[in-house]
Design an enzyme around this catalytic site. Sequence first.
Site, PDB file in Angstrom:
ATOM      1  N   GLU A  43     -11.985  -7.713   3.517  1.00  0.00           N
ATOM      2  CA  GLU A  43     -10.810  -7.418   2.698  1.00  0.00           C
ATOM      3  C   GLU A  43     -10.098  -8.707   2.269  1.00  0.00           C
ATOM      4  O   GLU A  43      -9.867  -9.603   3.079  1.00  0.00           O
ATOM      5  CB  GLU A  43      -9.852  -6.535   3.508  1.00  0.00           C
ATOM      6  CG  GLU A  43      -8.588  -6.143   2.754  1.00  0.00           C
ATOM      7  CD  GLU A  43      -7.596  -5.382   3.636  1.00  0.00           C
ATOM      8  OE1 GLU A  43      -6.748  -4.680   3.070  1.00  0.00           O
ATOM      9  OE2 GLU A  43      -7.678  -5.507   4.878  1.00  0.00           O
ATOM     10  N   LYS A 116      -6.824   1.254  -2.346  1.00  0.00           N
ATOM     11  CA  LYS A 116      -6.482   1.608  -0.964  1.00  0.00           C
ATOM     12  C   LYS A 116      -5.442   2.721  -0.926  1.00  0.00           C
ATOM     13  O   LYS A 116      -4.364   2.607  -1.510  1.00  0.00           O
ATOM     14  CB  LYS A 116      -5.980   0.354  -0.242  1.00  0.00           C
ATOM     15  CG  LYS A 116      -5.748   0.506   1.247  1.00  0.00           C
ATOM     16  CD  LYS A 116      -5.437  -0.859   1.841  1.00  0.00           C
ATOM     17  CE  LYS A 116      -5.248  -0.839   3.340  1.00  0.00           C
ATOM     18  NZ  LYS A 116      -5.034  -2.208   3.877  1.00  0.00           N
ATOM     19  N   CYS A 153      -9.598  -1.113   5.145  1.00  0.00           N
ATOM     20  CA  CYS A 153      -8.811  -1.417   6.343  1.00  0.00           C
ATOM     21  C   CYS A 153      -8.064  -0.200   6.887  1.00  0.00           C
ATOM     22  O   CYS A 153      -8.675   0.637   7.533  1.00  0.00           O
ATOM     23  CB  CYS A 153      -7.873  -2.594   6.067  1.00  0.00           C
ATOM     24  SG  CYS A 153      -7.334  -3.452   7.577  1.00  0.00           S
TER      25      CYS A 153
END
Length: 292
Positions: A43, A116, A153
Site C-alpha cells: 500500500e 478503499k 489494508c
Amino acid sequence: MRKVKVAATQMSCSGNMDDNIAKAEGFVREAVKEGAQIILLQELFETPYFCQKENTKYYKYAVGLTENKSVNHFKEIAKELQVVLPISFYEKKNNALYNSVAVIDANGLVLGVYRKSHIPDGPGYEEKFYFNPGDTGFQVWNTRYGKIGIGICWDQWFPEAARCMTLRGAELLFYPTAIGSEPHDESIDSKDHWQTCMLGHAAANLVPVIASNRVGSEEDEDSKITFYGSSFIAGPQGNKLVEANREDETMLIAEFDLDQLEKQRIEWGIFRDRRPDLYGVITSNDGELIIR
C-alpha cells in the site's frame, strides 16, 4: 489446469518517490524471473506512510489516475513483462481524495480502479484526514491469469469484503498493506491478529489470499511506526504457504491451480448452502432489522 504463480513483495520506503518506484520495479523483475504472473506491491509504496500525522502538505501526493507516476510507469512494465500489477496510489478525482488501486493487466491496460472502502482513524493511522470513503464497491477483475479481488489494508479486517469479492467470482484475493506498531502504545502488536483475519478469509471462502506489507521504521515529528512486514501467501484452507519475516525486504512466490480450487469450492458446498435470505441483519449497524 489453469495454473498461476503469484508474488507478494515487501520493502521499506524512503522520501524519494523515484527511488521507491525503482525499488518496486526491481522486486517485480525479480518475481518475474521466478515465474510470477500476478505481483502485489504494498500500500502507498510511492512515499513514506504519510498518514501518521494530519498535515495538509501531504495532499500534494494526490493526483489523478492518468497523471500518477507509478501507474504510468508500471503500465509499461506490465506490458513489457506480460504480468498483472495491482498498483496502490493516492488518487485525486475533482474534489475527492481516495486510497486507490489501479489494476493493470498483462497488456499494460488499466482494467479499473478500486477505492478503499474502510478508512481507519486512530493514532498513527489518521487516514480519514486524507481519504474519502471509497465509492467503487468491491470489484473483481478478469485478468489474463485469473479473476482477482483487491482490498486495501483496513479492508482486510472485514469478512464481508472478502465474501463479496468471492461471490462476484474472485479466484484470488490481494491485500496491499501498511501496518505496524501503534505510536501511542508500543506494547500492542497486531501481527498475529492481522494475519489470522486474512487466513480466515481464505478458509471461509476457499480462495488463496496474498498480503503485502512494508518494513522499516518511519518517523513524522513525534510519531513513529515500525512496520512489521510478515507478508504472506495463504492457501484456500487458511494455511500459510510462505511468509516473510518482520525486517527483511523480500519477495514471496506461490503457485495455484485455479481449476482445482474451483472444484474444491463446489465440492465443499459453502456457496451452495448459503442462506442470504437470513443475512439481512448484516446490513444494519446495530443488529436490528428495519423494515422500510
